[in-house]
Design an enzyme around this catalytic site. Sequence first.
Site, PDB file in Angstrom:
ATOM      1  N   HIS A  47       0.864  -1.189   0.000  1.00 51.03           N
ATOM      2  CA  HIS A  47       0.000   0.000   0.000  1.00 51.03           C
ATOM      3  C   HIS A  47       0.895   1.232   0.000  1.00 51.03           C
ATOM      4  CE1 HIS A  47      -3.847  -2.137   0.713  1.00 51.03           C
ATOM      5  NE2 HIS A  47      -3.017  -3.071   1.122  1.00 51.03           N
TER       6      HIS A  47
ATOM      7  N   GLU B 104       9.917   0.907   9.801  1.00 55.51           N
ATOM      8  CA  GLU B 104       9.908  -0.430  10.373  1.00 55.51           C
ATOM      9  C   GLU B 104      11.229  -0.711  11.065  1.00 55.51           C
ATOM     10  OE1 GLU B 104       9.377  -3.696   7.588  1.00 55.51           O
ATOM     11  OE2 GLU B 104       9.643  -5.156   9.205  1.00 55.51           O
TER      12      GLU B 104
ATOM     13  N   ARG C  13      20.585 -12.380   9.708  1.00 53.50           N
ATOM     14  CA  ARG C  13      19.114 -12.395   9.679  1.00 53.50           C
ATOM     15  C   ARG C  13      18.542 -13.156   8.486  1.00 53.50           C
ATOM     16  NH1 ARG C  13      16.772  -6.775   7.069  1.00 53.50           N
ATOM     17  NH2 ARG C  13      18.410  -6.540   5.529  1.00 53.50           N
TER      18      ARG C  13
ATOM     19  N   ARG D 278      -8.304  -5.665   2.675  1.00 51.14           N
ATOM     20  CA  ARG D 278      -7.675  -6.522   3.678  1.00 51.14           C
ATOM     21  C   ARG D 278      -8.661  -7.051   4.724  1.00 51.14           C
ATOM     22  NH1 ARG D 278      -3.286  -7.966   0.749  1.00 51.14           N
ATOM     23  NH2 ARG D 278      -2.196  -6.108   0.004  1.00 51.14           N
TER      24      ARG D 278
END
Lengths: 232, 232, 232, 232
Positions: free
Chosen positions: C80, C87, C159, C186
């Site tokens: 979106h 983040e 990671r 959604r």
Amino acid sequence: MENQITFRTDVTVELVDAMASDKAVTKAARVSSGAEDLPERDAGLINYLMRDRHGSPFEHNSFTFRIEAPIFVFREFMRHRIASYNEESGRYKQLDPVFYIPGPSRNLIQTGKVGAYEFIPGTVDDTKLVQQILMDRSDAAYSAYLTMIDNGIAREVARMVLPVNIFSSMYVTMNARSLMNFLSLRTKDEASTYPSFPQREIEMVAEKMEAYFSSWMPVTHKYFIQNGRVAP
Amino acid sequence: MENQITFRTDVTVELVDAMASDKAVTKAARVSSGAEDLPERDAGLINYLMRDRHGSPFEHNSFTFRIEAPIFVFREFMRHRIASYNEESGRYKQLDPVFYIPGPSRNLIQTGKVGAYEFIPGTVDDTKLVQQILMDRSDAAYSAYLTMIDNGIAREVARMVLPVNIFSSMYVTMNARSLMNFLSLRTKDEASTYPSFPQREIEMVAEKMEAYFSSWMPVTHKYFIQNGRVAP
Amino acid sequence: MENQITFRTDVTVELVDAMASDKAVTKAARVSSGAEDLPERDAGLINYLMRDRHGSPFEHNSFTFRIEAPIFVFREFMRHRIASYNEESGRYKQLDPVFYIPGPSRNLIQTGKVGAYEFIPGTVDDTKLVQQILMDRSDAAYSAYLTMIDNGIAREVARMVLPVNIFSSMYVTMNARSLMNFLSLRTKDEASTYPSFPQREIEMVAEKMEAYFSSWMPVTHKYFIQNGRVAP
Amino acid sequence: MENQITFRTDVTVELVDAMASDKAVTKAARVSSGAEDLPERDAGLINYLMRDRHGSPFEHNSFTFRIEAPIFVFREFMRHRIASYNEESGRYKQLDPVFYIPGPSRNLIQTGKVGAYEFIPGTVDDTKLVQQILMDRSDAAYSAYLTMIDNGIAREVARMVLPVNIFSSMYVTMNARSLMNFLSLRTKDEASTYPSFPQREIEMVAEKMEAYFSSWMPVTHKYFIQNGRVAP
């Protein structure tokens, strides 16, 4: 069970389609100024637009790429909002067992401070360690994925077990202005006016995109570099 | 003084460049689903994408138009933000004396209530009145513009006197998804799922854009219409 | 080694800040129409704007959420583009051992055809299988992550081994128009004009966002529902 | 006929609503880095984000302005696409007779070359000439507008006669990142890293917006200036 798992140390970037040229930049710019279309002045005009950050004439073009890269690269890529995306969906298809591992030339050790990390080579053992762990864990994760699929579990649930080094593929379409912004942030270059410290794997994608860009719009690319890799 | 003023009742839309096809829509969609590329299923896939509003596969394409229209049309046009613009600038060049007047077929009388206006024809005298007033005022405004220019006043100041029916020109680049959104809002069609009441002059621009769109992406255009002209 | 690993079956959505009200919608709309500001007509005006898809008055507001959810949810979320994101970064910090597993009420079995999948409950054994596999693999992956970290490997490399069910957190800021578009895609609702088939986990996030939305803009929310959950 | 016409030499900018603070920038940035929230380091963090062009933490905020300015200003303003707009509509209401004329301090004479124009004062007679012409033409245009309205011609047609110095009003909502981009392009400042040459009238709007910005986010504003007025 035989996964026929594949490990890659590289990424793929293919140009699917393009509508792009340096000439289209100057034609669009001259709509604004009403100046005569003089090919001999095109290079100077592009330099001026780039230097003084008149970005809009660089938007009347389009590049569509097909990219194969691990999910952790796509996670960074999709933060770029002035672009169009269609990515392979783990909800609609069973994902293939293709995983990324760092190759021998990938620097593995992080030094420096927050915001300006440098990466330096690890030892041969470091590379072995990382590769071995990633191969083992990828293999085990993919086996677990198949086990769930084989037991009738929905793909969108089963995929939760997969690590972010699994490969995905996508179509992405951008114009040159957005592409230059991407390149300025996702490549590292001492000569950049503003420093960027991208993860190496997205830089590998960016370098391949930049090769297409410089091929289709060589003058624009030249002045992008000369003006410090600042997107106009 | 001789302005050699021009009055137009029409608009111009030329396709400068395009990278577009129905096939590119289905190829992008199949990246997501991983489905086999079956040309015989392309039409069905496009219908499905349009109907259920999966819009992203319609973005991997690009249309660049050169448009000549009065400023009051461009004012509405540029409210569409998913597009790229370069417009002729009254700061950088002296504007030409070309002005819009409504032609005989332009409905001049507004009826109905807010949000759902209808327009009906005026009398022949109404058209004459409007045309005469606009021609007189445009001519007087342009003469005033030239007077200021001739007295050394900056173009950006002199242009303040010009009315919104003066013509301008621009390059605009959009993808098919954004274009369908534009068309859904800027054309009036009884068969639309959501009603739109555009000003006639921007609709004249939209109709010409739609002709190019339907020519380059006929299947996409067909299902756009069949699904009520709702942009996916 | 003790990971103190946490498994969650839920997500977190907190409203960090908001600037939003139904009144701001009608005030913005009346700038356009020049109509008198009549509170007794506000509901009707909002219904009209929603029904005829006049979306711009719904943009003059802002919601900032802090969200905790697994990475596979954020991957969908960040498609979106009319939103702002920050983040948690696995490059800048060591990620915490918090992983998602489907709870007992999560439907695990997929039926139906492409584009209109339905999900139905699995058996108790299905849930056990999925939970056990995800817990085992998450634990093994996190141990591998720590092993690499402990050996001096860069966080951004280590990671790569982590699965997409690991939790992340982010700030996201959207206006009500973009939020309604998000909610329409959604959440799954029989009464929707256009059907959506979201993955359950992003729907869990969406439901919590919708609760905040309906609390701050109850009239807007009411007519969003009454008009088939179509974002204007 | 009495128009009660008004001529203004200024513009209006009011802050309608805001959700903004320096603190929200650092909180959003620390979601990414996972660093501890240390108020004593906030200024340094904001400087770092601005200098190295980490723009996303500056997006979690919102300013809604109500602006009154002539149409030629709004034409430039709306080229900024990362913003939300609702403008007074000449289709839905009869426009008021308020027109812009340059005040005595407005430089009227253009010198220098394309792309780097400078403006210098005109004589007192120059100002008189421009004001007189604009007042005469505005008055005549507005009378013509009323004549058409009085003859039953639709407002959207009658307004075609109005010049671009007529005032309009709008709501515009932006976040701080988009606002800094606007300010960098729409104000002229010797200390800017990248030069801008805005038309004076949009700069008058920008200056008033900047005053609100510096009041709500003083630290962000300070480092915007210290880093050459480059939007991060």
